[in-house]
Design a protein around this motif. Structure first.
Motif, PDB file in Angstrom:
ATOM      1  N   VAL A 218       0.492  -1.320   0.110  1.00 53.63           N
ATOM      2  CA  VAL A 218      -0.296  -0.389   0.370  1.00 53.63           C
ATOM      3  C   VAL A 218       0.841   1.717  -0.065  1.00 53.63           C
ATOM      4  N   ALA A 219       2.180   1.353   0.987  1.00 47.97           N
ATOM      5  CA  ALA A 219       2.785   2.239   1.058  1.00 47.97           C
ATOM      6  C   ALA A 219       3.102   2.245  -0.173  1.00 47.97           C
ATOM      7  N   ALA A 220       3.203   1.900  -1.310  1.00 47.46           N
ATOM      8  CA  ALA A 220       4.458   1.419  -2.721  1.00 47.46           C
ATOM      9  C   ALA A 220       3.125   1.847  -3.782  1.00 47.46           C
ATOM     10  N   TRP A 221       2.281   2.198  -3.466  1.00 56.87           N
ATOM     11  CA  TRP A 221       0.854   2.450  -4.209  1.00 56.87           C
ATOM     12  C   TRP A 221       0.853   1.032  -5.169  1.00 56.87           C
ATOM     13  N   ARG A 222       0.885   0.088  -5.217  1.00 56.66           N
ATOM     14  CA  ARG A 222       0.872  -0.525  -5.916  1.00 56.66           C
ATOM     15  C   ARG A 222      -0.464  -1.328  -5.662  1.00 56.66           C
ATOM     16  N   PRO A 223      -1.190  -1.330  -6.907  1.00 54.78           N
ATOM     17  CA  PRO A 223      -2.616  -2.104  -6.687  1.00 54.78           C
ATOM     18  C   PRO A 223      -2.456  -3.577  -6.730  1.00 54.78           C
ATOM     19  N   PHE A 273      -4.027   7.436  -2.827  1.00 56.97           N
ATOM     20  CA  PHE A 273      -3.285   7.778  -1.769  1.00 56.97           C
ATOM     21  C   PHE A 273      -3.609   7.947  -0.497  1.00 56.97           C
ATOM     22  N   LEU A 274      -3.900   7.010   0.130  1.00 56.98           N
ATOM     23  CA  LEU A 274      -4.616   7.750   2.492  1.00 56.98           C
ATOM     24  C   LEU A 274      -3.970   8.270   3.381  1.00 56.98           C
ATOM     25  N   HIS A 275      -3.897   9.110   3.428  1.00 57.67           N
ATOM     26  CA  HIS A 275      -2.890   9.242   4.801  1.00 57.67           C
ATOM     27  C   HIS A 275      -4.088   9.073   5.968  1.00 57.67           C
ATOM     28  N   LEU A 276      -4.465   8.115   7.295  1.00 53.78           N
ATOM     29  CA  LEU A 276      -5.840   8.000   7.648  1.00 53.78           C
ATOM     30  C   LEU A 276      -5.391   9.005   9.539  1.00 53.78           C
ATOM     31  N   ASP A 277      -6.684   9.134   9.685  1.00 52.20           N
ATOM     32  CA  ASP A 277      -6.029   9.551  10.882  1.00 52.20           C
ATOM     33  C   ASP A 277      -5.768   8.622  11.929  1.00 52.20           C
ATOM     34  N   GLY A 278      -4.538   8.599  12.887  1.00 47.16           N
ATOM     35  CA  GLY A 278      -4.369   7.797  13.481  1.00 47.16           C
ATOM     36  C   GLY A 278      -4.897   7.435  14.831  1.00 47.16           C
ATOM     37  N   SER A 292     -16.512  13.132   0.004  1.00 45.90           N
ATOM     38  CA  SER A 292     -16.275  14.272   0.106  1.00 45.90           C
ATOM     39  C   SER A 292     -17.072  15.326  -0.168  1.00 45.90           C
ATOM     40  N   GLU A 293     -17.153  17.030   1.189  1.00 44.14           N
ATOM     41  CA  GLU A 293     -18.342  18.065   0.752  1.00 44.14           C
ATOM     42  C   GLU A 293     -19.808  16.930   1.202  1.00 44.14           C
ATOM     43  N   GLY A 294     -19.509  15.959   1.631  1.00 46.56           N
ATOM     44  CA  GLY A 294     -20.721  15.299   2.205  1.00 46.56           C
ATOM     45  C   GLY A 294     -21.485  14.059   0.824  1.00 46.56           C
ATOM     46  N   ARG A 295     -20.632  14.370   0.088  1.00 48.34           N
ATOM     47  CA  ARG A 295     -21.124  13.315  -1.088  1.00 48.34           C
ATOM     48  C   ARG A 295     -20.425  12.150  -1.702  1.00 48.34           C
ATOM     49  N   THR A 296     -20.526  10.829  -1.781  1.00 46.58           N
ATOM     50  CA  THR A 296     -19.913   9.512  -1.968  1.00 46.58           C
ATOM     51  C   THR A 296     -18.695   9.486  -2.720  1.00 46.58           C
ATOM     52  N   VAL A 297     -17.586   9.909  -3.339  1.00 49.75           N
ATOM     53  CA  VAL A 297     -17.164  10.357  -4.170  1.00 49.75           C
ATOM     54  C   VAL A 297     -15.706   8.773  -4.676  1.00 49.75           C
ATOM     55  N   GLY A 298     -15.874   7.787  -3.669  1.00 48.68           N
ATOM     56  CA  GLY A 298     -14.748   6.802  -3.907  1.00 48.68           C
ATOM     57  C   GLY A 298     -15.360   5.595  -2.548  1.00 48.68           C
ATOM     58  N   ARG A 299     -14.286   4.860  -3.280  1.00 45.72           N
ATOM     59  CA  ARG A 299     -14.969   3.617  -2.199  1.00 45.72           C
ATOM     60  C   ARG A 299     -13.225   3.216  -1.662  1.00 45.72           C
ATOM     61  N   VAL A 300     -12.478   2.979  -0.200  1.00 46.50           N
ATOM     62  CA  VAL A 300     -11.718   2.386   0.177  1.00 46.50           C
ATOM     63  C   VAL A 300     -11.379   0.802  -0.695  1.00 46.50           C
ATOM     64  N   THR A 301     -10.464   0.584  -0.845  1.00 45.02           N
ATOM     65  CA  THR A 301     -10.212  -0.722  -1.546  1.00 45.02           C
ATOM     66  C   THR A 301      -8.715  -1.251  -0.483  1.00 45.02           C
ATOM     67  N   SER A 302      -7.598  -0.738  -0.270  1.00 46.99           N
ATOM     68  CA  SER A 302      -6.900  -1.873   0.934  1.00 46.99           C
ATOM     69  C   SER A 302      -6.649  -0.879   1.599  1.00 46.99           C
ATOM     70  N   VAL A 303      -6.305  -1.183   2.840  1.00 46.18           N
ATOM     71  CA  VAL A 303      -5.907  -0.413   4.482  1.00 46.18           C
ATOM     72  C   VAL A 303      -4.736  -0.955   4.893  1.00 46.18           C
ATOM     73  N   ALA A 315      -7.438   3.973  -2.080  1.00 46.99           N
ATOM     74  CA  ALA A 315      -8.862   4.323  -2.697  1.00 46.99           C
ATOM     75  C   ALA A 315      -8.783   4.240  -4.349  1.00 46.99           C
ATOM     76  N   VAL A 316      -9.727   3.985  -4.539  1.00 42.30           N
ATOM     77  CA  VAL A 316     -10.378   4.637  -6.115  1.00 42.30           C
ATOM     78  C   VAL A 316     -11.838   5.460  -6.178  1.00 42.30           C
ATOM     79  N   LEU A 317     -11.375   6.359  -7.028  1.00 43.00           N
ATOM     80  CA  LEU A 317     -12.305   7.490  -6.926  1.00 43.00           C
ATOM     81  C   LEU A 317     -12.700   8.102  -8.358  1.00 43.00           C
ATOM     82  N   LYS A 318     -13.491   8.868  -8.037  1.00 40.34           N
ATOM     83  CA  LYS A 318     -14.178   9.612  -8.959  1.00 40.34           C
ATOM     84  C   LYS A 318     -13.382  10.339  -9.517  1.00 40.34           C
ATOM     85  N   ARG A 319     -13.132  10.535 -10.726  1.00 48.19           N
ATOM     86  CA  ARG A 319     -11.668  11.078 -11.654  1.00 48.19           C
ATOM     87  C   ARG A 319     -13.267  12.691 -11.226  1.00 48.19           C
TER      88      ARG A 319
END
Length: 363
Positions: A218-223, A273-278, A292-303, A315-319
């Motif tokens: 995940v840290a390497a951005w590897r799908p 790539f997301l940095h999550l609140d720890g 984002s701003e109350g609208r779902t823009v994507g889904r988390v894929t790996s954590v 995560a994979v987000l809308k363009r």
């Protein structure tokens, strides 16, 4: 059915779940295992992976005609990866590829080996090729460095990520030399399943669980297939154009979509790539909504929980999602603040003759 790993009987071993069931997620100390793996002092049991072989004199030309990567002239020991796409250009199968001079080895997710082998069998026609699912006989071991203790006795796949291969193109927003994948070299060793424990013992290295390998990935951005991919995924969305697609090779199924999006359009989604609140003691589940701003823009894929960065995710987000916005990950009642780092550029696509925007051409 893939046999469970013999290492699950080790003291402290905790079996993984989902796609990583059948091997240990950790052996009692995940962060220590992760540090050892990153330093090249541990190996990971990946014996739940699938292995398919293709033999015969027509194997490379045949696979080349079916898949996204240029496989003609693949030298013995040379590693690459390839995709088998639908007519619409969506990813159907993904495989790590290495040829030993007589046989082409395809490493897949465990659940993909049998359907991939069956699909290839249907495509043989009159060609001189033999396809076999050999998952029952071969296991995979992962490491972050070359292991001379076993390299002479087994087939070795070296991950090309994140190098931009011949005919490839980078869709990410960082210079190639600054890509975080540079900090994660990756090797997969194919060993006879009955010798798995013997081979691992011969390395003299510690065992790390799948959680350690996932955090570094995940840290390497590897799908990873089945995690970042779904039934709609096209290669452009995950930056797989850099390692798994050759833009100048001959025709293959899905090639029209690959070329059209690259030259004329934009992929509808983008990897981030997301940095999550720890501050919380939990992690969001894969599949959690990214808001984002109350609208779902994507889904988390790996954590994952990285030993240095803390909680991280892909995560994979809308363009159309704002690339500068702070995001929220919502998992049921739990909410996690998330800062995004763009992986695939929002203006990815339409790259021919265009030097502006996020994208950088390979040097």
């Amino acid at each position: 059915m893939i046999p469970s790993s013999p290492f699950l009987s080790r003291p402290g071993a905790v079996e993984g779940g989902g796609a990583d069931a059948g091997v240990a997620s950790h052996y009692g100390d995940p962060f220590r295992e992760q540090r050892l793996l990153a330093d090249g002092q541990a190996v990971v049991d990946l014996s739940h992976r699938g292995v398919v072989t293709v033999s015969g004199p027509d194997r490379l030309s045949w696979l080349n005609s079916l898949s996204s990567q240029l496989l003609l002239g693949l030298r013995p020991g040379q590693s690459t990866e390839t995709l088998l796409l639908t007519v619409q250009g969506r990813i159907e199968y993904s495989a790590h590829v290495v040829d030993d001079g007589a046989t082409t080895w395809l490493v897949t997710e465990g659940g993909e080996a049998a359907p991939l082998a069956a699909w290839l069998q249907r495509m043989k026609f009159m060609l001189r090729v033999e396809v076999e699912d050999v998952t029952h006989a071969w296991a995979v071991v992962g490491a972050t460095r070359a292991l001379p203790e076993v390299a002479d006795a087994v087939v070795t796949w070296e991950d090309p990520w994140p190098s931009i291969g011949a005919g490839g193109y980078a869709y990410s927003t960082v210079d190639d030399g600054e890509h975080p994948g540079r900090e994660r070299p990756w090797f997969e060793y194919l060993v006879p399943r009955e010798r798995l424990e013997e081979v691992v013992a011969a390395t003299g290295l510690a065992l790390a669980g799948s959680l350690a390998a996932e955090a570094l990935r995940v840290a390497a951005w590897r799908p990873r297939p089945g995690f970042e991919t779904d039934e709609k995924t096209i290669p452009h969305e995950l930056d797989l154009m850099r390692t798994a697609v050759h833009l100048a090779k001959g025709c293959y199924k899905g090639q029209e979509t690959v070329a059209r999006v690259h030259n004329l359009g934009h992929p509808p989604r983008r990897l981030t790539f997301l940095h999550l609140d720890g501050s919380q003691h939990t992690l969001p589940a894969p599949g959690s909504a990214v808001v984002s701003e109350g609208r779902t823009v994507g889904r988390v894929t790996s954590v994952a929980h990285h030993y240095e960065m803390g909680p991280i995710a892909l995560a994979v987000l809308k363009r159309s999602a704002d690339a500068s916005a702070d995001l929220i990950v919502q998992d049921g009642e739990e909410i996690y603040a998330a800062g995004q780092q763009v992986v695939v550029a929002p203006d990815a696509g339409q790259v021919v003759g265009r030097a502006t925007g996020f994208l950088r051409s390979p040097r």
